[in-house]
Design an enzyme around this catalytic site. Structure first.
Site, PDB file in Angstrom:
ATOM      1  N   HIS A 262      18.672  41.161   9.099  1.00 10.74           N
ATOM      2  CA  HIS A 262      19.046  39.751   9.088  1.00 10.74           C
ATOM      3  C   HIS A 262      20.516  39.522   8.743  1.00 10.74           C
ATOM      4  O   HIS A 262      21.117  38.564   9.211  1.00 10.74           O
ATOM      5  CB  HIS A 262      18.073  38.943   8.250  1.00 10.74           C
ATOM      6  CG  HIS A 262      16.782  38.747   9.005  1.00 10.74           C
ATOM      7  ND1 HIS A 262      15.669  39.530   8.793  1.00 10.74           N
ATOM      8  CD2 HIS A 262      16.478  37.947  10.048  1.00 10.74           C
ATOM      9  CE1 HIS A 262      14.725  39.171   9.656  1.00 10.74           C
ATOM     10  NE2 HIS A 262      15.190  38.215  10.424  1.00 10.74           N
TER      11      HIS A 262
ATOM     12  N   GLU B  31       5.874  39.473  19.995  1.00  7.54           N
ATOM     13  CA  GLU B  31       6.708  40.440  19.262  1.00  7.54           C
ATOM     14  C   GLU B  31       5.890  41.608  18.728  1.00  7.54           C
ATOM     15  O   GLU B  31       6.388  42.441  17.980  1.00  7.54           O
ATOM     16  CB  GLU B  31       7.528  39.771  18.149  1.00  7.54           C
ATOM     17  CG  GLU B  31       6.872  38.689  17.378  1.00  7.54           C
ATOM     18  CD  GLU B  31       7.827  37.972  16.420  1.00  7.54           C
ATOM     19  OE1 GLU B  31       9.014  38.305  16.349  1.00  7.54           O
ATOM     20  OE2 GLU B  31       7.357  37.060  15.722  1.00  7.54           O
TER      21      GLU B  31
ATOM     22  N   ASP C 266      11.612  42.328  16.915  1.00  5.97           N
ATOM     23  CA  ASP C 266      10.395  42.926  16.382  1.00  5.97           C
ATOM     24  C   ASP C 266       9.651  43.718  17.443  1.00  5.97           C
ATOM     25  O   ASP C 266       9.097  44.772  17.153  1.00  5.97           O
ATOM     26  CB  ASP C 266       9.486  41.844  15.793  1.00  5.97           C
ATOM     27  CG  ASP C 266       9.899  41.510  14.367  1.00  5.97           C
ATOM     28  OD1 ASP C 266      10.140  42.460  13.604  1.00  5.97           O
ATOM     29  OD2 ASP C 266      10.003  40.324  14.031  1.00  5.97           O
TER      30      ASP C 266
ATOM     31  N   CYS D 216      14.111  35.280  22.451  1.00  4.66           N
ATOM     32  CA  CYS D 216      15.027  34.872  21.391  1.00  4.66           C
ATOM     33  C   CYS D 216      15.424  36.037  20.489  1.00  4.66           C
ATOM     34  O   CYS D 216      15.896  35.833  19.385  1.00  4.66           O
ATOM     35  CB  CYS D 216      14.450  33.722  20.581  1.00  4.66           C
ATOM     36  SG  CYS D 216      12.802  34.036  19.986  1.00  4.66           S
TER      37      CYS D 216
HETATM   38  C1  PEP Z   1      12.555  38.727  16.866  1.00  5.62           C
HETATM   39  O1  PEP Z   1      11.774  39.417  16.226  1.00  5.62           O
HETATM   40  O2  PEP Z   1      13.093  39.097  17.925  1.00  5.62           O
HETATM   41  C2  PEP Z   1      12.930  37.383  16.382  1.00  5.62           C
HETATM   42  C3  PEP Z   1      13.637  36.582  17.136  1.00  5.62           C
HETATM   43  O3  PEP Z   1      12.564  37.042  15.110  1.00  5.62           O
HETATM   44  P1  PEP Z   1      13.277  37.573  13.770  1.00  5.62           P
HETATM   45  O4  PEP Z   1      14.505  38.312  14.161  1.00  5.62           O
HETATM   46  O5  PEP Z   1      13.542  36.380  12.938  1.00  5.62           O
HETATM   47  O6  PEP Z   1      12.214  38.453  13.195  1.00  5.62           O
HETATM   48 MG    MG Z   2      10.595  38.480  14.687  1.00  5.62          MG
END
Ligand code: PEP
Ligand code: MG
Length: 761
Positions: free
Chosen positions: A367, A609, A633, A680
């Protein structure tokens, strides 16, 4: 055996220098196995030779001088085979090579084990004995285990240049090398030049550097304040327990207080500061020496006291760091460096001063990397060999494209990278002109280019870059910044602010996705495998009260607006979860309507995911209004590679054929059920990813605002028919590397080379 092993590893790790650690190692191994000789040979890759780097039992004059060729003798054979060689009489082995100057001929028994790190042989550890006998199985196993544990330390010393100093015979010269390169993975694209500011996790003695100070008086004052604070703490704890503890146990607190006296630890630390060390470094040295002395004691009770000294040391360090943190000065070109840089650490630095991030832990989809991308700050993650202890104030170049960090760059290197930064700046100025034009291909195919937000809440930046909607609002962020669950009204207000700013564009709100690496301080979840545990929808369905409050807040926030509200469910792995969640959303909708809010029905979508969701995407598509792939993910779960683990970061491949096939499968399911499909994950923001996703038929690419203009430029300068032709070839390829090379070449040939970094061979 285990105890001995642990002790040796500990003693070696706490040595003052790499030179000393090698000497300690051969000494300790010789003692532990009761052998007459122990040596370590290090591989000099530049010269393709092994250096006799440390020894006990042979002619030590040859240490640092004697070298062996790559096919000379048994040492070379151990390295060549990358496995142990155990002989009762080495002198009759065909590969035995007599080196008269070290006096080896008298020793018959030979056991050599390779030191291997990440498949590379770094050296060979050898024990020898006069007597003709095979080393027994347990001795061999001991040496193999030890060598495996030491390999990381040697690899680290290699990366920091300590091995090089030994190989070149200037162990003590301490010459500052230029352009020292450390590799990690690209965390956020871009290049920056700046000054390292090292951030440490609280109170970790091993992480403290032993740098010198110009201001001895100040360091002494800081020490006094820290020691006084610890004294105060101990006094208070002792009073607290005065009634409940027996007197002999209470006396222990007095012992602690005495340890802090001037004629004990504090006096020693003061002495080191007067020699010029800063307080934290002086503390580290003194505590380490005292702990070592205690640990070497026979008496188990006294050995335990080492832990008390360490505990005291950590308490003092805690205060020293606190005092320091309040005074930390961030230069205008701060490059934040840390063992594990977290989103929270960024909060302490004025935004205009942060120019780069380098973290030992983490990978591209951590993150903090996602946050760096959103902030447009180059970042390198997983730079496992970075010697952060000595890096404060070092000049650095951070190359977020290639995942490289250069320490102490030469003027030539600086000039080269400055040119690249200038080119980048010119390109992004050109891209500004694309702000208000749509994402449309040369052959007229329209694709939605949306943004992911939540980590920064930087709405205006997203709009400035031409975002056409929010494809992912990470709602856990407002939850992470509180010390309790935010109320319905608090949530509504935050969501509303974003929706109004984007009005009338669509806004996709993801329901709370905590667990994994996203923790709430007020709702701790302790699990062995958090990414496979209680995460995302699993938590909120178990706590419908949390889900309901959030759904109601989202609906109310959208009241009276034209912008479409899309509610998205994370971590779905079964159809029943979608059914349950939809039921709750319907209930929330009915309630909010009853309360008199002018709300329209939201669209509900599922994040794909988890591999299970890929293979049920057709059934999922029948149940919802849209699918959105969370490729961060999905890649982690398909490849079984923890997205935060630097050890396996090079196995985390967005273009892995299995991942691309999964993405195609999801798009086909959506199209068969006639619903929209988006993505995303970070893949959507890469030029190569965007081209492949366009070819697969994705309707929406949602990414961080930073990447959006470049992706738009690529989309507008390409035909979908060409993208499809590329995809057809890619789908026949077997490895991510092959795909990446092919796609880079295709983009260059299509005149889009500006988006694939080629400044580096
Ligand atoms: C993902 O897993 O691609 C996603 C967009 O969610 P995060 O990165 O918040 O887990
Ligand atoms: Mg995710």
């Amino acid at each position: 055996m285990l105890e001995t092993l642990r002790r040796i590893v500990q003693i070696v790790a706490s040595s003052d220098s790499f030179r000393e650690s090698l000497d300690v190692l051969v000494h300790e191994v010789r003692a532990a196995l009761g052998t007459e000789v122990c040596s370590i040979y290090l591989l000099n890759k530049e010269k393709d030779r092994f250096l006799f780097a440390a020894n006990e039992g042979l002619n030590t004059d040859a240490v640092g001088k004697l070298e062996l060729g790559l096919n000379q003798g048994l040492v070379a054979l151990v390295a060549e085979r990358a496995e142990p060689i155990n002989l009762d009489n080495a002198t009759v082995h065909p590969r035995f090579h007599l080196v008269p100057e070290i006096g080896e001929e008298a020793f018959h028994a030979f056991l050599g084990v390779p030191v291997i790190h990440r498949r590379q042989v770094l050296g060979v550890l050898v024990v020898q004995q006069r007597e003709r006998r095979r080393f027994d199985e347990s001795e061999e196993a001991f040496l193999v285990t030890l060598s495996a544990q030491l390999a990381t330390g040697i690899a680290h010393a290699e990366a920091t240049g300590d091995v090089d100093k030994i190989l070149k015979g200037d162990a003590d010269s301490g010459l500052a090398r230029q352009d020292v390169l450390y590799r990690g993975v690209g965390g956020a694209p871009g290049i920056s030049l700046g000054t390292a500011v090292v951030v440490h996790p609280a109170a970790d003695l091993d992480a403290v550097s032993e740098k010198m100070t110009d201001d001895v008086t100040l360091e002494l004052q800081v020490l006094d304040r820290a020691v006084e604070s610890v004294r105060g703490d101990i006094g208070r704890i002792s009073e607290q327990f005065a009634e409940s503890l027996p007197p002999e146990e209470l006396a222990l607190f007095d012992v602690y207080l005495h340890m802090l006296d001037d004629n004990a630890l504090a006096g020693d630390i003061r002495g080191r500061i007067r020699k010029g060390y800063w307080a934290q470094g002086a503390l580290k040295q003194v505590i380490r020496e005292h702990v070592r002395r205690f640990e070497e004691m026979e008496d188990p009770y006294l050995r335990e006291r080492g832990a008390d000294v360490k505990d005291l040391g950590l308490r003092v360090l805690g205060y020293l760091q606190d005092i320091r943190a309040k005074k930390t000065h961030f230069p205008d070109d701060t490059i934040l460096v840390g063992a594990e840089v977290t989103p929270g650490m960024l909060a302490n630095i004025p935004a205009d001063k942060l120019k780069g991030i380098v973290s030992i832990q983490g990978s591209v989809s951590s993150h903090v990397a996602i946050l760096a991308q959103a902030l447009d700050i180059p970042a390198v993650m997983g730079a496992v060999d970075l010697p952060i202890i000595n890096m404060d104030n070092e000049p650095l170049i951070v190359d977020g494209y290639y995942g490289e960090v250069f320490c102490n760059p030469s003027p030539g290197q600086i000039a080269h990278y400055q040119d690249l930064i200038e080119e980048e700046r010119e390109f992004s100025e050109e891209l500004e002109e694309l702000r208000d034009v749509p994402g449309i291909t040369l052959d007229g195919v329209r694709i939605g280019l949306w943004v992911n937000i939540g980590l920064t809440g930087d709405v205006s930046r997203s709009l400035d870059r031409g975002a056409e909607g929010i494809g992912l609002f990470r709602t856990e962020v407002p939850f992470m910044t509180k010390d309790r669950f935010p109320s319905e009204e608090e949530q509504r207000a935050i969501y509303r602010e974003h929706m109004e700013a984007f009005e009338p564009k669509p806004v996709t709100m993801r329901t709370l996705d905590i667990g994994g690496d996203k923790a709430l301080s007020y709702f701790p979840i302790h699990e062995d495998n958090p990414f496979l545990g209680w995460r995302g929808i699993r938590v909120t369905l178990d706590h419908p009260e949390i889900f309901m409050v959030q759904a109601r807040a989202m609906l109310k926030a959208n009241a009276g607006l034209q912008g479409m509200l899309r509610i998205m469910l994370p971590m779905i792995s079964s159809l029943s979860e979608v059914e349950e969640a939809k039921r709750l959303i319907e209930r929330a909708f009915a309630e909010v309507r009853e309360e008199g809010f002018d709300v329209k029905k939201p669209l509900v979508g599922v994040m794909v995911e988890v591999p299970a969701a890929v293979y049920q995407s057709r059934q999922l598509a029948k149940m919802v209004d849209f699918l959105a792939v969370g490729s961060n993910d999905l890649t982690q779960y398909m490849l079984a590679v923890d997205r935060n683990n630097p050890r396996v970061a090079d196995l985390y491949k967005d273009y892995h054929p299995a991942v691309l096939n999964a993405l195609l499968e999801v798009s086909k399911s959506a199209s068969a059920e006639n619903i929209k499909v988006g993505i995303c994950g970070e893949l959507a923001g890469t030029p190569v990813g965007a081209v492949l996703l366009l070819a697969m038929g994705y309707h929406v690419l949602s990414m961080n605002a930073t990447n959006l203009p470049k992706v738009k430029w690529v989309i507008r300068n390409l035909r979908r028919s060409d993208a499809r032709r590329m995809l057809a070839k890619v789908l026949r390829m077997g490895t991510a590397e092959e795909i990446q090379t092919f796609m880079h070449k295709q983009l260059v040939e299509a005149g889009l080379g500006r988006v694939v970094p080629t400044h580096h061979e």
